[in-house]
Design an enzyme around this catalytic site. Structure first.
Site, PDB file in Angstrom:
ATOM      1  N   CYS A   1       0.964  -1.166   0.136  1.00 20.58           N
ATOM      2  CA  CYS A   1      -0.011   0.134   0.017  1.00 20.58           C
ATOM      3  C   CYS A   1       0.831   1.247  -0.057  1.00 20.58           C
ATOM      4  O   CYS A   1       0.399   2.316  -0.183  1.00 20.58           O
ATOM      5  CB  CYS A   1      -0.875  -0.035   1.298  1.00 20.58           C
ATOM      6  N   SER A   2       2.230   1.166   0.358  1.00 22.73           N
ATOM      7  CA  SER A   2       3.072   2.268   0.309  1.00 22.73           C
ATOM      8  C   SER A   2       3.728   2.525  -1.092  1.00 22.73           C
ATOM      9  O   SER A   2       4.509   3.465  -0.938  1.00 22.73           O
ATOM     10  CB  SER A   2       4.182   2.141   1.371  1.00 22.73           C
TER      11      SER A   2
END
Length: 491
Positions: free
Chosen positions: A271-272
């Site tokens: 998600c980063s």
């Protein structure tokens, strides 16, 4: 303590059981989950009373269960085979580095008994376990995320029951076999670490959430919302959709190399990973060139439409493209000429944001959306619009030499982290070259509908009791405290 060997051959009496020993075909889900909880509570009470040494040993055992090279490879290979997400080499690196970093953060930390004394205030702080933790984990990291939560939970004297994603069940079950083997070597109960039996369903996950003492939920926003409405205290994470800003003062080749590495690591399961890059107009063309040299291929408008048609079906992100290599995605989109160029990642130019502009959202694939900004203020405004659609609270990247601009982002944008001149997917969850704690679960604050902005770590797995002794009275003078106010506005 219980010495039941993990991975035992199934006998007629236990055939059909899960790795945690409960029958997978039980009809009463609440009773079934209740059996797990009951076993966990018995093991946790003995474990929590055993002292800091036992807690440290258990955390080390769970960490080595995934870090040991041959087991790490088996877990990575099974994760990719079962989920179809990411690639083996990067998952091996993730499993090892994330766990090693967590061990570094936990080393020497006192997590039971008296942990602080504030003599001048007469306060003594005592660390207490939360009890039984429900760990909800995603398919994107079916070994690394459970391991991270298990290590944190054990370090703080808790038991933990994992609710894996259906696709990640096999990798999680294998991880627990390895954890149980290490716990057995240390003379610790396997009931400290359990998981829901297959088949994984919402009913069992919901029952676990209701009966546990704490929920730590990573993964889909549906699971996070379920955790928040379960009636049990919960830490959940927000949606990712990271944007990075490239300013005129940036080292463009360095920025491009870091963005490319972050965008392609494990096929962007994190998600980063950057989903968008917002480039100041003065260096826009030069930065596109740097991204091209780093392995990116910029699509034209026709190619971008073809890509959108396969990436979003019925308005939803398609699993066909999720966490697949860029070359494979290009082939799925019918872009054989692009695929032949063996791109590391694909780039699409965009100017709009919101539901009508799907490339402005999270893509979970090596596809990078490119925006042109007039200047830094316009770049901030663009990122704000992106996050108004998706990703508020998570983090923002900045490539440039002006430290004051990083502070402005932190003061202005709805983000819990500002990552400066780093590869975002490595830096956000902690890295050896920054001071953020290692984690695979990032709190996004109220912007992301979360109740914390930290990287989820051991402190979220602790209760703290405070003993307050009497001290000399410290009564302030009201006139002194209100002097400035009275001086400006009168009494």
């Amino acid at each position: 303590m219980n010495s039941r060997a993990p991975g035992a051959v199934l006998s007629p009496s236990n055939r059909g059981t899960s790795p945690c020993g409960v029958r997978a075909d039980a009809s009463d889900v609440d009773t079934q989950v209740g059996q797990l909880i009951a076993r966990a509570r018995v093991a946790q009470r003995d474990f929590a009373a055993a002292g800091q040494g036992a807690l440290d040993t258990a955390a080390s055992a769970a960490a080595w269960a995934i870090m040991e090279p041959s087991r790490n490879r088996r877990l990575a290979e099974l994760a990719v085979r079962d989920t179809g997400l990411g690639n083996v080499d990067d998952k091996i690196q993730k499993n090892f580095r994330k766990t090693l970093g967590l061990l570094r953060d936990l080393h020497g930390r006192k997590t039971t008994g008296v942990i602080a004394e504030v003599a001048g205030r007469g306060i003594v702080e005592i660390a207490r376990p939360v009890g039984v933790v429900a760990a909800v984990t995603p398919s994107t990291n079916p070994a690394a995320t459970p391991a991270n939560k298990i290590v944190n939970a054990l370090k703080c004297g808790n038991a933990v029951i994992v609710a894996p994603s259906p696709k990640g069940y096999g990798a999680c079950a294998l991880l627990l076999r390895f954890v149980h083997a290490e716990l057995a070597r240390a003379g610790l109960s396997p009931d400290l670490v359990q998981m829901l039996p297959a088949p994984i369903g919402k009913a069992a996950t919901a029952a676990l959430m209701r009966q546990a003492d704490l929920i730590v939920a990573t993964g889909s926003q549906a699971n996070v919302r379920m955790a928040y409405t379960s009636g049990t205290p919960a830490f959940g994470v927000g949606a990712g959709n990271v944007a990075s800003i490239v300013t005129g003062s940036a080292d463009l080749d360095d920025a491009a190399a870091k963005i490319a590495r972050s965008k392609t690591f494990d096929n962007a399961t994190s998600c980063s990973s950057e989903n968008s890059v917002v480039i100041e107009s003065g260096v826009y063309d030069a930065m596109l060139g740097a991204l091209h040299r780093a392995g990116g291929v910029l699509l034209d408008a026709r190619q971008a439409r073809a890509l959108a048609n396969v990436m979003w079906v019925g308005g939803k992100l398609s699993g066909e493209c999720t966490a697949k290599p860029a070359q494979r995605i290009a082939q799925l989109a019918g872009l054989d000429d692009v695929a032949q160029r063996r791109p590391a990642f694909l780039m699409v130019e965009e100017s709009g944001t919101g539901a009508d502009y799907p490339f402005s959202g999270e893509k979970l694939s090596p596809v990078l959306t490119v925006y042109r900004a007039r200047d830094f203020d316009d770049a901030m405004s663009l990122v704000a619009r992106i996050y108004a659609y998706m990703g508020a609270g998570h983090s923002v990247g900045l490539h440039g030499a002006d430290r004051a601009q990083a502070v402005r982002l932190g003061e202005t944008l709805p983000v819990a982290r500002v990552i400066v001149n780093q590869a975002h997917c490595f830096a956000t969850g902690g890295n050896f070259d920054n001071g953020l704690p290692f984690s695979l679960s990032m709190g996004c604050g109220t912007w992301g509908k979360n109740n914390f902005t930290d990287n989820l770590g051991f402190r979220q797995y602790l209760n703290v009791t405070r003993v307050a002794y009497p001290i000399a009275a410290d009564v302030p003078d009201a006139d002194a405290l209100l002097a400035d106010y009275f001086g400006r506005f009168g009494r």
